[in-house]
Design an enzyme around this catalytic site. Sequence first.
Site, PDB file in Angstrom:
ATOM      1  N   CYS A 134      83.101  66.444   8.723  1.00 59.78           N
ATOM      2  CA  CYS A 134      82.785  67.807   9.164  1.00 59.78           C
ATOM      3  C   CYS A 134      84.045  68.636   9.369  1.00 59.78           C
ATOM      4  O   CYS A 134      84.164  69.742   8.852  1.00 59.78           O
ATOM      5  CB  CYS A 134      81.956  67.778  10.437  1.00 59.78           C
ATOM      6  SG  CYS A 134      81.588  69.432  11.023  1.00 59.78           S
TER       7      CYS A 134
ATOM      8  N   CYS B  65      81.928  70.729   6.829  1.00 64.18           N
ATOM      9  CA  CYS B  65      81.420  71.957   7.466  1.00 64.18           C
ATOM     10  C   CYS B  65      82.493  72.999   7.776  1.00 64.18           C
ATOM     11  O   CYS B  65      82.337  74.172   7.444  1.00 64.18           O
ATOM     12  CB  CYS B  65      80.733  71.640   8.796  1.00 64.18           C
ATOM     13  SG  CYS B  65      79.917  70.059   8.874  1.00 64.18           S
TER      14      CYS B  65
ATOM     15  N   LYS C 124      84.678  74.321   4.705  1.00 68.95           N
ATOM     16  CA  LYS C 124      83.702  75.033   3.853  1.00 68.95           C
ATOM     17  C   LYS C 124      83.330  76.383   4.470  1.00 68.95           C
ATOM     18  O   LYS C 124      83.335  77.405   3.799  1.00 68.95           O
ATOM     19  CB  LYS C 124      82.472  74.133   3.677  1.00 68.95           C
ATOM     20  CG  LYS C 124      81.289  74.693   2.915  1.00 68.95           C
ATOM     21  CD  LYS C 124      80.328  75.513   3.719  1.00 68.95           C
ATOM     22  CE  LYS C 124      79.850  74.977   5.012  1.00 68.95           C
ATOM     23  NZ  LYS C 124      78.853  73.970   4.983  1.00 68.95           N
TER      24      LYS C 124
ATOM     25  N   TYR D 257      72.632  71.218  -0.678  1.00 70.75           N
ATOM     26  CA  TYR D 257      73.443  72.039   0.229  1.00 70.75           C
ATOM     27  C   TYR D 257      74.820  72.351  -0.369  1.00 70.75           C
ATOM     28  O   TYR D 257      75.254  73.489  -0.414  1.00 70.75           O
ATOM     29  CB  TYR D 257      73.741  71.246   1.517  1.00 70.75           C
ATOM     30  CG  TYR D 257      72.658  71.123   2.540  1.00 70.75           C
ATOM     31  CD1 TYR D 257      72.689  71.920   3.688  1.00 70.75           C
ATOM     32  CD2 TYR D 257      71.654  70.178   2.431  1.00 70.75           C
ATOM     33  CE1 TYR D 257      71.746  71.772   4.689  1.00 70.75           C
ATOM     34  CE2 TYR D 257      70.704  70.023   3.420  1.00 70.75           C
ATOM     35  CZ  TYR D 257      70.749  70.827   4.557  1.00 70.75           C
ATOM     36  OH  TYR D 257      69.817  70.674   5.531  1.00 70.75           O
TER      37      TYR D 257
ATOM     38  N   GLU E 168      76.342  75.977  -1.701  1.00 75.61           N
ATOM     39  CA  GLU E 168      77.371  76.593  -0.854  1.00 75.61           C
ATOM     40  C   GLU E 168      78.632  76.884  -1.675  1.00 75.61           C
ATOM     41  O   GLU E 168      79.214  77.964  -1.579  1.00 75.61           O
ATOM     42  CB  GLU E 168      77.682  75.690   0.338  1.00 75.61           C
ATOM     43  CG  GLU E 168      76.510  75.654   1.326  1.00 75.61           C
ATOM     44  CD  GLU E 168      76.732  74.777   2.554  1.00 75.61           C
ATOM     45  OE1 GLU E 168      76.002  74.967   3.532  1.00 75.61           O
ATOM     46  OE2 GLU E 168      77.622  73.920   2.537  1.00 75.61           O
TER      47      GLU E 168
ATOM     48  N   HIS F 251      65.694  96.153  18.082  1.00 79.76           N
ATOM     49  CA  HIS F 251      65.657  97.095  16.974  1.00 79.76           C
ATOM     50  C   HIS F 251      66.964  97.845  16.862  1.00 79.76           C
ATOM     51  O   HIS F 251      67.512  98.244  17.880  1.00 79.76           O
ATOM     52  CB  HIS F 251      64.498  98.065  17.212  1.00 79.76           C
ATOM     53  CG  HIS F 251      64.243  98.942  16.035  1.00 79.76           C
ATOM     54  ND1 HIS F 251      63.683  98.463  14.870  1.00 79.76           N
ATOM     55  CD2 HIS F 251      64.497 100.256  15.841  1.00 79.76           C
ATOM     56  CE1 HIS F 251      63.592  99.472  14.008  1.00 79.76           C
ATOM     57  NE2 HIS F 251      64.075 100.557  14.574  1.00 79.76           N
TER      58      HIS F 251
ATOM     59  N   GLU G 121      63.998  90.844  14.251  1.00 83.40           N
ATOM     60  CA  GLU G 121      62.778  91.324  14.907  1.00 83.40           C
ATOM     61  C   GLU G 121      61.539  91.095  14.037  1.00 83.40           C
ATOM     62  O   GLU G 121      60.422  91.052  14.537  1.00 83.40           O
ATOM     63  CB  GLU G 121      62.899  92.796  15.297  1.00 83.40           C
ATOM     64  CG  GLU G 121      62.939  93.754  14.131  1.00 83.40           C
ATOM     65  CD  GLU G 121      63.051  95.225  14.557  1.00 83.40           C
ATOM     66  OE1 GLU G 121      62.346  95.618  15.506  1.00 83.40           O
ATOM     67  OE2 GLU G 121      63.843  95.953  13.937  1.00 83.40           O
TER      68      GLU G 121
HETATM   69  P1  NDP Z   1      71.905  66.641  -1.446  1.00 85.43           P
HETATM   70  O1  NDP Z   1      71.283  65.331  -1.301  1.00 85.43           O
HETATM   71  O2  NDP Z   1      71.558  67.759  -0.529  1.00 85.43           O
HETATM   72  O3  NDP Z   1      71.687  67.195  -2.922  1.00 85.43           O
HETATM   73  C1  NDP Z   1      72.042  66.443  -4.044  1.00 85.43           C
HETATM   74  C2  NDP Z   1      71.698  67.253  -5.265  1.00 85.43           C
HETATM   75  O4  NDP Z   1      72.195  66.593  -6.406  1.00 85.43           O
HETATM   76  C3  NDP Z   1      70.214  67.434  -5.472  1.00 85.43           C
HETATM   77  O5  NDP Z   1      69.990  68.726  -5.987  1.00 85.43           O
HETATM   78  C4  NDP Z   1      69.888  66.364  -6.504  1.00 85.43           C
HETATM   79  O6  NDP Z   1      68.815  66.694  -7.339  1.00 85.43           O
HETATM   80  C5  NDP Z   1      71.142  66.352  -7.326  1.00 85.43           C
HETATM   81  N1  NDP Z   1      71.405  65.100  -8.013  1.00 85.43           N
HETATM   82  C6  NDP Z   1      71.428  63.848  -7.485  1.00 85.43           C
HETATM   83  N2  NDP Z   1      71.772  62.943  -8.415  1.00 85.43           N
HETATM   84  C7  NDP Z   1      71.982  63.642  -9.551  1.00 85.43           C
HETATM   85  C8  NDP Z   1      72.354  63.283 -10.865  1.00 85.43           C
HETATM   86  N3  NDP Z   1      72.598  62.014 -11.185  1.00 85.43           N
HETATM   87  N4  NDP Z   1      72.471  64.253 -11.785  1.00 85.43           N
HETATM   88  C9  NDP Z   1      72.237  65.542 -11.472  1.00 85.43           C
HETATM   89  N5  NDP Z   1      71.879  65.954 -10.241  1.00 85.43           N
HETATM   90  C10 NDP Z   1      71.764  65.006  -9.291  1.00 85.43           C
HETATM   91  O7  NDP Z   1      73.461  66.339  -1.438  1.00 85.43           O
HETATM   92  P2  NDP Z   1      74.744  67.186  -1.192  1.00 85.43           P
HETATM   93  O8  NDP Z   1      75.792  66.417  -1.897  1.00 85.43           O
HETATM   94  O9  NDP Z   1      74.562  68.621  -1.526  1.00 85.43           O
HETATM   95  O10 NDP Z   1      74.923  67.095   0.387  1.00 85.43           O
HETATM   96  C11 NDP Z   1      74.897  65.839   1.052  1.00 85.43           C
HETATM   97  C12 NDP Z   1      74.389  66.001   2.448  1.00 85.43           C
HETATM   98  O11 NDP Z   1      75.383  66.628   3.250  1.00 85.43           O
HETATM   99  C13 NDP Z   1      73.167  66.883   2.594  1.00 85.43           C
HETATM  100  O12 NDP Z   1      71.989  66.187   2.414  1.00 85.43           O
HETATM  101  C14 NDP Z   1      73.300  67.407   3.981  1.00 85.43           C
HETATM  102  O13 NDP Z   1      72.650  66.516   4.849  1.00 85.43           O
HETATM  103  C15 NDP Z   1      74.780  67.405   4.258  1.00 85.43           C
HETATM  104  N6  NDP Z   1      75.321  68.765   4.231  1.00 85.43           N
HETATM  105  C16 NDP Z   1      74.893  69.684   5.135  1.00 85.43           C
HETATM  106  C17 NDP Z   1      75.380  70.972   5.114  1.00 85.43           C
HETATM  107  C18 NDP Z   1      74.880  71.975   6.097  1.00 85.43           C
HETATM  108  O14 NDP Z   1      74.273  71.586   7.081  1.00 85.43           O
HETATM  109  N7  NDP Z   1      75.077  73.261   5.849  1.00 85.43           N
HETATM  110  C19 NDP Z   1      76.378  71.385   4.142  1.00 85.43           C
HETATM  111  C20 NDP Z   1      76.743  70.340   3.225  1.00 85.43           C
HETATM  112  C21 NDP Z   1      76.234  69.096   3.280  1.00 85.43           C
HETATM  113  P3  NDP Z   1      67.266  66.488  -6.928  1.00 85.43           P
HETATM  114  O15 NDP Z   1      66.957  67.593  -5.986  1.00 85.43           O
HETATM  115  O16 NDP Z   1      66.579  66.583  -8.233  1.00 85.43           O
HETATM  116  O17 NDP Z   1      67.198  65.120  -6.305  1.00 85.43           O
END
Ligand code: NDP
Length: 457
Positions: free
Chosen positions: A43, A48, A51, A177, A181, A435, A440
Amino acid sequence: MPSYDFDLFTIGAGSGGVAASRRAGSYGARVAICEESRTGGTCVIRGCVPKKLLVYGSSFADAFADAPGFGWERVRPRFDWAKLIRAKDAEIARLEGVYKNLLESSGVTRIEGRGRLVDRHTVEVAGRRYTAAHVLIATGAHPVVPAIPGIEAAITSNEALDLEALPRRIIIVGGGYIAVEFAGIFASLGSEVTLVIRGEELLNGFDDDVRATLALEMRGRGVEIRARTEIVRIEKGPGGITATTRLGEELGADIILYATGRRPNTRGIGLEEVGVRLTETGAVDVDEWSRTSVPNIWAVGDVTNRLNLTPVAIAEGRALVETLFNDNPMKPDHTNVPTAVFSQPPVGAVGLTERQARAAYGAIDVYRTRFKPMRNTLAGREERTMMKLIVDRATDRVLGCHMVGADAPEIIQGFAVALKCGATKRQFDQTIGIHPTAAEEFVTMREKVPEPAEAAD
Ligand code: NDP
């Protein structure tokens, strides 16, 4: 009772490990924490915080673009990526120092190096062995990328935070996510962004209206989203990166960033050797008290792959310490956890999606509004905000609150308290709005969205 060097030994100084260790120290427990990388974990060091600083940095682009509509003239600033990265790095170094000081002022012994369990009460770090009554595994997770030819040329979010130069063109793979982002950051800073997703929509698991709205608005900001697209090969040449899709199409870029999920850090730290059971996905298997299959070994945060969010790791760590060292048994509560995606525009959500609510409650009412926020009028910006409430028809309780639009994360935090208190739609309606704000709208929505069956008539 055998005597140990420490009451608690924490492996991993990220959000969960630091929070648990400090709280335990404040209760008079003898605590040690080891870390092989920088104090602060994902983080603070590579997630976090950096980023969000880049999101802030990039979001000035909106202010400059909108300013002429409000009477400002000659607004043509120049952006210096290296300067932003240097400032971000300095802030992260400052925060790391703060974390170290906080640990020390809580009486926690900091040990540098990778921890490995030797037996259920012994951890070895840099050749030295330490014993403890309780061991806490808080080692987090790391990015994973698919094994396709040329994947070595790709970067992950770790490297994206430290690029030497702003890419002119970037391909981002994934729709979660991290992918959305970074797409927002680079697009606002002027890079050509192509977001490649294997499914139909972004942000799996979020409400469908959130997913559709975000995709629409990101496209409106110039991000090219390629749905149902799979990259099968990457080549790096003098002209940059070429990514070839399953259909044989070639996409060109300077950088290709994979944000395809994260995997718990459970390898090479002696877990299985001492009998700690892992789940099928390689996470530490814990019960609702965060206890592993070895009774004095506990785990919190991303390494357990429950809800992978910093404040959840902190809550899990603190609940554990209340249980162990303050005679106050406490389980972490994973219900109604609010979440935000710092995309541009951002997303905020708490509670159930429409789909989840229909499956769990059957009869629900849905309220939804889309509007052009006031700031966008003079700015000449077409972007719209979407807000949505899901209500249980039988009890009138609000089950879900979803938003895509400026300030959504700040707004949803407050509504999360309302949902935690079990607020009803009537109580939302009785609340006076502030407002003029976007927030709101959450207390003034009156029109129900027609039922899907009615809508089809
Ligand atoms: P996520 O699990 O959120 O998303 C992974 C993405 O990659 C999905 O869209 C998935 O597709 C895709 N994917 C997975 N495998 C493949 C592949 N082999 N080829 C192509 N696409 C693929 O992971 P992130 O890496 O974005 O983030 C990890 C975690 O970190 C999050 O789950 C979250 O908990 C945390 N995080 C939180 C944030 C916040 O609170 N603002 C910010 C950043 C991270 P599909 O949907 O089809 O499975």
